[in-house]
Design a protein around this motif. Sequence first.
Motif, PDB file in Angstrom:
ATOM      1  N   MET A 163      15.443  87.829 -25.551  1.00 48.66           N
ATOM      2  CA  MET A 163      15.733  87.817 -26.987  1.00 48.66           C
ATOM      3  C   MET A 163      15.335  86.460 -27.598  1.00 48.66           C
ATOM      4  SD  MET A 163      19.330  88.890 -28.746  1.00 48.66           S
ATOM      5  CE  MET A 163      20.049  87.267 -28.920  1.00 48.66           C
ATOM      6  N   ALA A 164      14.690  86.517 -28.757  1.00 53.20           N
ATOM      7  CA  ALA A 164      14.276  85.241 -29.373  1.00 53.20           C
ATOM      8  C   ALA A 164      15.511  84.437 -29.782  1.00 53.20           C
ATOM      9  CB  ALA A 164      13.427  85.540 -30.601  1.00 53.20           C
ATOM     10  N   LYS A 165      15.402  83.124 -29.642  1.00 51.31           N
ATOM     11  CA  LYS A 165      16.534  82.273 -30.018  1.00 51.31           C
ATOM     12  C   LYS A 165      16.663  82.233 -31.551  1.00 51.31           C
ATOM     13  CE  LYS A 165      16.550  79.248 -26.085  1.00 51.31           C
ATOM     14  NZ  LYS A 165      17.198  78.035 -25.625  1.00 51.31           N
ATOM     15  N   GLN A 166      17.886  81.961 -32.016  1.00 48.92           N
ATOM     16  CA  GLN A 166      18.089  81.813 -33.463  1.00 48.92           C
ATOM     17  C   GLN A 166      17.910  80.343 -33.807  1.00 48.92           C
ATOM     18  OE1 GLN A 166      20.746  84.561 -35.369  1.00 48.92           O
ATOM     19  NE2 GLN A 166      22.090  84.395 -33.603  1.00 48.92           N
ATOM     20  N   LYS A 167      17.174  80.132 -34.909  1.00 50.08           N
ATOM     21  CA  LYS A 167      16.892  78.739 -35.288  1.00 50.08           C
ATOM     22  C   LYS A 167      18.013  78.191 -36.191  1.00 50.08           C
ATOM     23  CE  LYS A 167      13.402  76.621 -38.242  1.00 50.08           C
ATOM     24  NZ  LYS A 167      12.030  76.732 -38.735  1.00 50.08           N
ATOM     25  N   VAL A 168      18.471  76.994 -35.853  1.00 53.89           N
ATOM     26  CA  VAL A 168      19.500  76.333 -36.661  1.00 53.89           C
ATOM     27  C   VAL A 168      18.992  74.955 -37.072  1.00 53.89           C
ATOM     28  CG1 VAL A 168      21.763  75.219 -36.515  1.00 53.89           C
ATOM     29  CG2 VAL A 168      21.479  77.548 -35.683  1.00 53.89           C
ATOM     30  N   VAL A 169      19.072  74.659 -38.359  1.00 56.66           N
ATOM     31  CA  VAL A 169      18.636  73.348 -38.850  1.00 56.66           C
ATOM     32  C   VAL A 169      19.864  72.472 -39.071  1.00 56.66           C
ATOM     33  CG1 VAL A 169      17.398  72.144 -40.703  1.00 56.66           C
ATOM     34  CG2 VAL A 169      16.647  74.412 -39.971  1.00 56.66           C
ATOM     35  N   VAL A 170      19.804  71.254 -38.561  1.00 55.01           N
ATOM     36  CA  VAL A 170      20.922  70.314 -38.700  1.00 55.01           C
ATOM     37  C   VAL A 170      20.402  69.108 -39.482  1.00 55.01           C
ATOM     38  CG1 VAL A 170      22.684  68.985 -37.484  1.00 55.01           C
ATOM     39  CG2 VAL A 170      21.821  71.115 -36.475  1.00 55.01           C
ATOM     40  N   THR A 171      21.026  68.850 -40.628  1.00 53.73           N
ATOM     41  CA  THR A 171      20.449  67.877 -41.573  1.00 53.73           C
ATOM     42  C   THR A 171      20.902  66.426 -41.357  1.00 53.73           C
ATOM     43  OG1 THR A 171      22.225  68.146 -43.170  1.00 53.73           O
ATOM     44  CG2 THR A 171      20.368  69.663 -43.365  1.00 53.73           C
ATOM     45  N   ARG A 172      21.655  66.149 -40.325  1.00 57.92           N
ATOM     46  CA  ARG A 172      22.108  64.781 -40.022  1.00 57.92           C
ATOM     47  C   ARG A 172      22.361  64.647 -38.532  1.00 57.92           C
ATOM     48  NH1 ARG A 172      22.394  64.977 -44.670  1.00 57.92           N
ATOM     49  NH2 ARG A 172      23.522  63.775 -46.221  1.00 57.92           N
ATOM     50  N   LYS A 173      22.416  63.424 -38.069  1.00 58.70           N
ATOM     51  CA  LYS A 173      23.026  63.138 -36.773  1.00 58.70           C
ATOM     52  C   LYS A 173      24.517  63.023 -37.028  1.00 58.70           C
ATOM     53  CE  LYS A 173      20.954  61.738 -33.107  1.00 58.70           C
ATOM     54  NZ  LYS A 173      20.849  62.565 -31.880  1.00 58.70           N
ATOM     55  N   PHE A 174      25.306  63.861 -36.372  1.00 56.61           N
ATOM     56  CA  PHE A 174      26.768  63.816 -36.531  1.00 56.61           C
ATOM     57  C   PHE A 174      27.374  63.234 -35.257  1.00 56.61           C
ATOM     58  CE2 PHE A 174      25.531  67.259 -39.461  1.00 56.61           C
ATOM     59  CZ  PHE A 174      26.146  66.809 -40.606  1.00 56.61           C
ATOM     60  N   HIS A 203      27.146  67.795 -31.524  1.00 61.23           N
ATOM     61  CA  HIS A 203      25.798  68.174 -31.068  1.00 61.23           C
ATOM     62  C   HIS A 203      25.870  68.803 -29.681  1.00 61.23           C
ATOM     63  CE1 HIS A 203      23.833  66.444 -34.500  1.00 61.23           C
ATOM     64  NE2 HIS A 203      24.526  65.341 -34.347  1.00 61.23           N
ATOM     65  N   LYS A 204      26.803  68.299 -28.872  1.00 58.29           N
ATOM     66  CA  LYS A 204      26.954  68.846 -27.519  1.00 58.29           C
ATOM     67  C   LYS A 204      27.400  70.317 -27.588  1.00 58.29           C
ATOM     68  CE  LYS A 204      28.802  67.510 -23.109  1.00 58.29           C
ATOM     69  NZ  LYS A 204      30.008  66.986 -22.563  1.00 58.29           N
ATOM     70  N   LEU A 205      28.365  70.573 -28.462  1.00 59.41           N
ATOM     71  CA  LEU A 205      28.837  71.969 -28.630  1.00 59.41           C
ATOM     72  C   LEU A 205      27.685  72.897 -28.973  1.00 59.41           C
ATOM     73  CD1 LEU A 205      32.016  72.015 -30.948  1.00 59.41           C
ATOM     74  CD2 LEU A 205      31.831  72.828 -28.590  1.00 59.41           C
ATOM     75  N   LEU A 206      26.834  72.415 -29.865  1.00 62.86           N
ATOM     76  CA  LEU A 206      25.708  73.233 -30.311  1.00 62.86           C
ATOM     77  C   LEU A 206      24.703  73.432 -29.184  1.00 62.86           C
ATOM     78  CD1 LEU A 206      24.816  74.589 -32.938  1.00 62.86           C
ATOM     79  CD2 LEU A 206      23.652  72.476 -33.588  1.00 62.86           C
ATOM     80  N   SER A 207      24.484  72.363 -28.419  1.00 64.20           N
ATOM     81  CA  SER A 207      23.462  72.452 -27.358  1.00 64.20           C
ATOM     82  C   SER A 207      23.907  73.371 -26.212  1.00 64.20           C
ATOM     83  CB  SER A 207      23.138  71.055 -26.818  1.00 64.20           C
ATOM     84  OG  SER A 207      24.272  70.588 -26.120  1.00 64.20           O
ATOM     85  N   GLN A 208      25.221  73.665 -26.156  1.00 62.38           N
ATOM     86  CA  GLN A 208      25.697  74.559 -25.085  1.00 62.38           C
ATOM     87  C   GLN A 208      25.465  76.035 -25.410  1.00 62.38           C
ATOM     88  OE1 GLN A 208      29.715  73.158 -24.996  1.00 62.38           O
ATOM     89  NE2 GLN A 208      29.269  71.509 -23.545  1.00 62.38           N
ATOM     90  N   GLU A 209      24.997  76.315 -26.612  1.00 58.28           N
ATOM     91  CA  GLU A 209      24.755  77.715 -26.999  1.00 58.28           C
ATOM     92  C   GLU A 209      23.361  78.132 -26.538  1.00 58.28           C
ATOM     93  OE1 GLU A 209      26.767  80.058 -28.657  1.00 58.28           O
ATOM     94  OE2 GLU A 209      28.248  78.564 -28.066  1.00 58.28           O
ATOM     95  N   PRO A 210      23.285  79.040 -25.596  1.00 59.64           N
ATOM     96  CA  PRO A 210      21.975  79.371 -25.025  1.00 59.64           C
ATOM     97  C   PRO A 210      21.023  80.073 -26.012  1.00 59.64           C
ATOM     98  CG  PRO A 210      23.717  80.797 -24.126  1.00 59.64           C
ATOM     99  CD  PRO A 210      24.389  79.769 -24.973  1.00 59.64           C
ATOM    100  N   ASP A 211      21.608  80.734 -27.016  1.00 57.16           N
ATOM    101  CA  ASP A 211      20.738  81.521 -27.908  1.00 57.16           C
ATOM    102  C   ASP A 211      20.354  80.787 -29.180  1.00 57.16           C
ATOM    103  OD1 ASP A 211      20.958  83.551 -26.076  1.00 57.16           O
ATOM    104  OD2 ASP A 211      22.794  84.337 -27.018  1.00 57.16           O
ATOM    105  N   ILE A 212      20.642  79.483 -29.210  1.00 57.36           N
ATOM    106  CA  ILE A 212      20.326  78.720 -30.428  1.00 57.36           C
ATOM    107  C   ILE A 212      19.273  77.664 -30.137  1.00 57.36           C
ATOM    108  CG2 ILE A 212      21.280  77.016 -32.047  1.00 57.36           C
ATOM    109  CD1 ILE A 212      23.847  78.591 -32.149  1.00 57.36           C
ATOM    110  N   GLU A 213      18.270  77.620 -31.026  1.00 61.47           N
ATOM    111  CA  GLU A 213      17.282  76.534 -30.942  1.00 61.47           C
ATOM    112  C   GLU A 213      17.562  75.607 -32.130  1.00 61.47           C
ATOM    113  OE1 GLU A 213      13.521  77.880 -32.294  1.00 61.47           O
ATOM    114  OE2 GLU A 213      12.612  75.899 -32.002  1.00 61.47           O
ATOM    115  N   THR A 214      17.776  74.327 -31.854  1.00 62.27           N
ATOM    116  CA  THR A 214      18.169  73.419 -32.940  1.00 62.27           C
ATOM    117  C   THR A 214      16.986  72.592 -33.438  1.00 62.27           C
ATOM    118  OG1 THR A 214      20.344  73.236 -31.940  1.00 62.27           O
ATOM    119  CG2 THR A 214      19.775  71.561 -33.541  1.00 62.27           C
ATOM    120  N   ILE A 215      16.841  72.555 -34.750  1.00 59.24           N
ATOM    121  CA  ILE A 215      15.869  71.634 -35.364  1.00 59.24           C
ATOM    122  C   ILE A 215      16.703  70.525 -35.997  1.00 59.24           C
ATOM    123  CG2 ILE A 215      14.009  71.392 -37.070  1.00 59.24           C
ATOM    124  CD1 ILE A 215      13.363  73.430 -34.860  1.00 59.24           C
TER     125      ILE A 215
END
Length: 338
Positions: free
Chosen positions: A1-12, A17-29
């Motif tokens: 399944m293609a990953k879902q793209k998520v855009v993050v507009t700042r370094k928080f 960021h770690k929580l987000l990176s643990q999601e296998p189906d999300i690609e972060t920009i």
Amino acid sequence: MAKQKVVVTRKFAESAHKLLSQEPDIETIQWESDRPCDRAWLLENAKNASGIILTLSDKCDEELVSAAGPSLKVIASVSVGTDHVSRDALKKRSIRLGYTPNCLTDAVADLSIMLTLMAQRRAGEAMQAVLKGDWPNMPWTPFLMTGPQITGSTVGFLGFGRIAQATLKRFISFGIKRALYLTSTPGKPSKADYYGMVKESPIPIESAQGWEQLASESDVIIVGCNLTPDTKHLVGTEFLFKMKKTGVLVNIARGPVVDTAALVKALEEEEIFGAGLDVIENEPNIEKDHPILRQPRCVVLPHVGSATIETRVQMAEESVKNLIAGLKGDVMVNEVEL
Ligand SMILES: O=CC(=O)O
């Protein structure tokens, strides 16, 4: 399944960021800075995104959601206020909106107290005098740098949601004698009566009959309402000139609720005693020689109400949780009903 793209507009905060990176189906920009991202970068990278994490300085309007296209399912705003988001643009596309109302309540309530005391006790003016080297010419005199005392005063709240109620809870321990509030539903306490303030309070907490009563009977006014077309410039010349000459105005909500030119006039003409602003119209673009910055009795802070380390970490983590829940169709930590 293609990953879902998520855009993050700042370094928080790193943990978010770690929580987000643990999601296998999300690609972060990711915009690799804690400073605001370029609008052009955001519009370009939003294309085909499923989610965007943004803050109050990123406008989320028709242009952005249409740049993202039909894939967009969720906006997660790292803020309590959502006036930077066009609800219509989201609603008509069934895009969900997450926000972070609860975790910043205490931080902003603390700041409201700080601004009140700074305005009443002339902290800005006093610090300036010391920094300019004027203290040697300012021997102790009976009324040097005196201001009104909080004990025994009436505190008025324009808007009576979570932050206002948490602020009132703090004010009660300072010995105020009465509170007045004005909400968009006059006569009723706010539906967000989290602290049971109205029922359990040791002092009278009364619904003001209108802004005139709030302005004329309060010693301190805390502006904590949302910015809407109805509240823009609600605190203008008429309001300010109805206030007590010993009254102070504190704005921890959104700049445009207070008409800055009218506030300058009220301070110059000594129609009010002082003001404490965490927010101001056109922030952050306030020129160094703006007349409001020349008012000795006005303290201006650069919109730092929620700026405790703990709160900012929690806001970022909650926003990631809101985003993930939004993408999965789950219940968010906090979602705006559109
Ligand atoms: O003003 C701050 C916020 O909306 O979080």
